[in-house]
Design a protein around this motif. Structure first.
Motif, mmCIF file in Angstrom:
data_model
loop_
_atom_site.group_PDB
_atom_site.id
_atom_site.type_symbol
_atom_site.label_atom_id
_atom_site.label_comp_id
_atom_site.label_asym_id
_atom_site.label_seq_id
_atom_site.Cartn_x
_atom_site.Cartn_y
_atom_site.Cartn_z
ATOM 1 N N UNK A 1 0.847 -1.192 0.000
ATOM 2 C CA UNK A 1 0.000 0.000 0.000
ATOM 3 C C UNK A 1 0.880 1.238 0.000
ATOM 4 N N UNK A 2 0.564 2.213 -0.868
ATOM 5 C CA UNK A 2 1.352 3.435 -1.008
ATOM 6 C C UNK A 2 0.447 4.650 -0.854
ATOM 7 N N UNK A 3 0.867 5.573 0.001
ATOM 8 C CA UNK A 3 0.111 6.813 0.181
ATOM 9 C C UNK A 3 1.031 7.880 0.748
ATOM 10 N N UNK A 4 0.616 9.145 0.614
ATOM 11 C CA UNK A 4 1.374 10.278 1.134
ATOM 12 C C UNK A 4 0.959 10.505 2.583
ATOM 13 N N UNK A 5 1.813 10.035 3.500
ATOM 14 C CA UNK A 5 1.448 10.100 4.913
ATOM 15 C C UNK A 5 1.590 11.500 5.485
ATOM 16 N N UNK A 6 2.469 12.313 4.904
ATOM 17 C CA UNK A 6 2.654 13.686 5.378
ATOM 18 C C UNK A 6 3.145 14.541 4.222
ATOM 19 N N UNK A 7 3.138 15.870 4.439
ATOM 20 C CA UNK A 7 3.608 16.827 3.439
ATOM 21 C C UNK A 7 4.586 17.776 4.119
ATOM 22 N N UNK A 8 5.839 17.786 3.643
ATOM 23 C CA UNK A 8 6.832 18.727 4.163
ATOM 24 C C UNK A 8 6.577 20.092 3.538
ATOM 25 N N UNK A 9 6.400 21.085 4.390
ATOM 26 C CA UNK A 9 5.959 22.406 3.916
ATOM 27 C C UNK A 9 7.106 23.355 3.588
ATOM 28 N N UNK A 10 8.333 23.040 3.980
ATOM 29 C CA UNK A 10 9.438 23.979 3.755
ATOM 30 C C UNK A 10 10.663 23.238 3.242
ATOM 31 N N UNK A 11 10.472 22.413 2.241
ATOM 32 C CA UNK A 11 11.571 21.641 1.666
ATOM 33 C C UNK A 11 11.901 22.184 0.280
ATOM 34 N N UNK A 12 13.118 21.871 -0.176
ATOM 35 C CA UNK A 12 13.590 22.313 -1.485
ATOM 36 C C UNK A 12 13.811 21.085 -2.360
ATOM 37 N N UNK A 13 13.310 21.148 -3.587
ATOM 38 C CA UNK A 13 13.555 20.090 -4.560
ATOM 39 C C UNK A 13 14.716 20.511 -5.447
ATOM 40 N N UNK A 14 15.804 19.758 -5.376
ATOM 41 C CA UNK A 14 17.018 20.071 -6.131
ATOM 42 C C UNK A 14 17.287 18.913 -7.087
ATOM 43 N N UNK A 15 17.519 19.186 -8.377
ATOM 44 C CA UNK A 15 17.832 18.096 -9.308
ATOM 45 C C UNK A 15 18.975 17.237 -8.798
ATOM 46 N N UNK A 16 18.874 15.946 -9.024
ATOM 47 C CA UNK A 16 19.846 15.016 -8.448
ATOM 48 C C UNK A 16 21.268 15.279 -8.938
ATOM 49 N N UNK A 17 21.433 15.754 -10.176
ATOM 50 C CA UNK A 17 22.789 15.970 -10.678
ATOM 51 C C UNK A 17 23.484 17.136 -9.984
ATOM 52 N N UNK A 18 22.711 17.985 -9.275
ATOM 53 C CA UNK A 18 23.326 19.129 -8.598
ATOM 54 C C UNK A 18 23.900 18.762 -7.238
ATOM 55 N N UNK A 19 23.483 17.655 -6.667
ATOM 56 C CA UNK A 19 23.938 17.261 -5.332
ATOM 57 C C UNK A 19 25.141 16.345 -5.480
ATOM 58 N N UNK A 20 26.243 16.725 -4.821
ATOM 59 C CA UNK A 20 27.475 15.954 -4.860
ATOM 60 C C UNK A 20 27.799 15.453 -3.451
ATOM 61 N N UNK A 21 28.673 14.462 -3.380
ATOM 62 C CA UNK A 21 29.027 13.853 -2.106
ATOM 63 C C UNK A 21 30.491 14.094 -1.781
ATOM 64 N N UNK A 22 30.734 14.389 -0.510
ATOM 65 C CA UNK A 22 32.089 14.590 -0.038
ATOM 66 C C UNK A 22 32.680 13.244 0.358
ATOM 67 N N UNK A 23 33.965 13.264 0.807
ATOM 68 C CA UNK A 23 34.624 12.026 1.189
ATOM 69 C C UNK A 23 33.925 11.353 2.364
ATOM 70 N N UNK A 24 33.350 12.135 3.263
ATOM 71 C CA UNK A 24 32.667 11.566 4.421
ATOM 72 C C UNK A 24 31.206 11.226 4.134
#
Length: 415
Positions: free
Chosen positions: A301-324
């Motif tokens: 079963x899949x449903x939207x249990x909550x809605x985050x009201x102050x989140x940012x959607x950033x394209x995945x290619x823009x997020x990079x990972x550091x060594x840690x």
């Protein structure tokens, strides 16, 4: 005798006469090389594409495993004892509430009805005599023709006779009810399974095995299990703010990956935690007009249990990972220089990361031209996916079929 060629000032050494020409040639070559280096210049700043960060409402989807449960389930049980004479339904068919299912031998119960009717008739006859006697004694007692006690006894007998009528009438009603129970009806409407007791079997009120089982499968329930810890965290966020309650609409997916076509709604969640699994049961209701959902089926079963009201959607290619393993993005900083900033990515939503910390409204997040980009590097920011003008040469390089500005032909040898 002095030769004319050897007169003073007439003789010139070959090396001395070639030196001025060699000097001029080197100067020309150096001059050409200097012009070539000056034409190359330094590489211009790279062009990068950016998107402007803006907070939005992001649904928080959840997928829970569950089992389908019949909307209503009823065990068909006998209410009188006796031998089953007939089965009145087709196994596996749909039955209506009140429809006869089994016939128990009614002989004894019909006899009980006849006996109760006779007892009632006897009680009524006795009552008629007692009431008439009491009525005759009343005027005689008033004239003191009979003893007052005799009238009192007659009136009491009349009341006893009336009570006997009521008792026998109740016994007759009980006998009729038991006779009616010899025909076992369907308590609810639904799909009936196989008969668990055959014709000729003995039915009794206290037996452990039902005669049959009826299940109502339209609508259908789905019982889902969710971690009590996750549910507690969600409720805390709902109290403190930052998230709102999500939609109650639920979709189903079968074990083979196919989708159930009709959506359902969440009805409620249990108030107790299962001590063995540490989960809480949530129940959803689904329409099932075609009978696709069968009781006991495992589903997701899949449903939207909550809605985050102050989140940012950033394209995945823009997020990079550091060594840690921490996440960071590159922003368009002051003076058009690249700026690196750490962010907190909670999860993905579609083709974007959900960033819950590290960004502010209006930040320009670089999503194109990130290869080799470093902190503080000068950049030329443009909105992401800006179309290129094919008539212009790219910065610092020649266009197709020509050379860029400041880059001339190679110098010829000896020029």
């Amino acid at each position: 005798m002095t030769l004319p060629s050897q007169t003073p000032g007439a003789f010139r050494h070959p090396a001395r006469s070639a030196f001025p020409a060699l000097t001029l040639l080197c100067a020309a070559l150096l001059s050409g090389c200097g012009k070539s280096e000056e034409g190359k210049g330094q590489r211009p700043p790279p062009k990068v594409g950016f998107v402007v960060a803006s907070p939005s409402e992001v649904p928080q989807p959840v997928t829970l495993g569950g089992r389908t449960v019949a909307f209503e389930t009823s065990e068909v049980r006998p209410q009188v004892a006796g031998v089953i004479q007939r089965r009145l339904f087709t196994e596996g068919s749909y039955v209506q509430a009140g429809q006869p299912l089994f016939q128990v031998d009614p002989s004894l119960y019909r006899a009980s009805v006849n006996q109760a009717q006779a007892n009632l008739a006897s009680a009524r006859a006795t009552a008629d005599a007692a009431i008439a006697k009491a009525r005759r004694y009343k005027p005689l007692a008033d004239m003191e023709a009979v003893a007052a006690q005799d009238y009192t006894d007659a009136a009491a007998q009349a009341r006893v006779a009336r009570a006997s009528i009521a008792q026998n009438a109740a016994a007759l009603e009980t006998a009729r009810v038991n006779l009616r129970f010899t025909t076992v009806p369907a308590p609810i409407s639904g799909r009936i399974g196989r008969a668990l007791v055959t014709v000729g079997g003995l039915a009794s009120m206290g037996q452990t095995t039902p005669l049959a089982i009826i299940q109502r499968t339209d609508p259908m329930f789905v019982d889902m299990q969710q971690s009590a810890a996750d549910l507690t965290t969600l409720r805390r966020k709902l109290r403190t703010g930052g998230v709102d309650a999500g939609s109650t609409q639920v979709t189903l997916k079968f074990e083979d990956g196919s989708d159930y076509p009709l959506p359902g709604t969440v009805q409620f969640s249990e108030v107790t935690v299962n001590q063995d699994t540490g989960t809480v049961t949530l129940r959803a209701r689904f329409p099932n007009p075609s009978g696709i959902l069968l009781p006991g089926t495992f589903v997701n079963a899949m449903f939207n249990q909550a809605i985050e009201t102050n989140a940012f959607l950033v394209p995945q290619q823009a997020v990079q990972r550091d060594f840690d393993g921490s996440a960071f993005v590159m922003l368009v900083g002051k003076d058009n220089k690249a700026a690196r900033r750490k962010v907190v990515t909670a999860r993905t939503y579609g083709a974007s990361w959900v960033v819950t910390s590290g960004l502010a409204r209006g930040d320009k997040v670089i999503v194109q031209g990130l290869n080799g980009l470093k902190q503080g590097a000068p950049i030329v920011p443009v909105p992401a996916n800006t179309p290129q003008d094919p008539t212009k040469a790219p910065p610092g390089g020649g266009g197709a079929g020509g050379r860029g500005k400041g880059q001339g032909a190679a110098p010829k040898q000896g020029s």
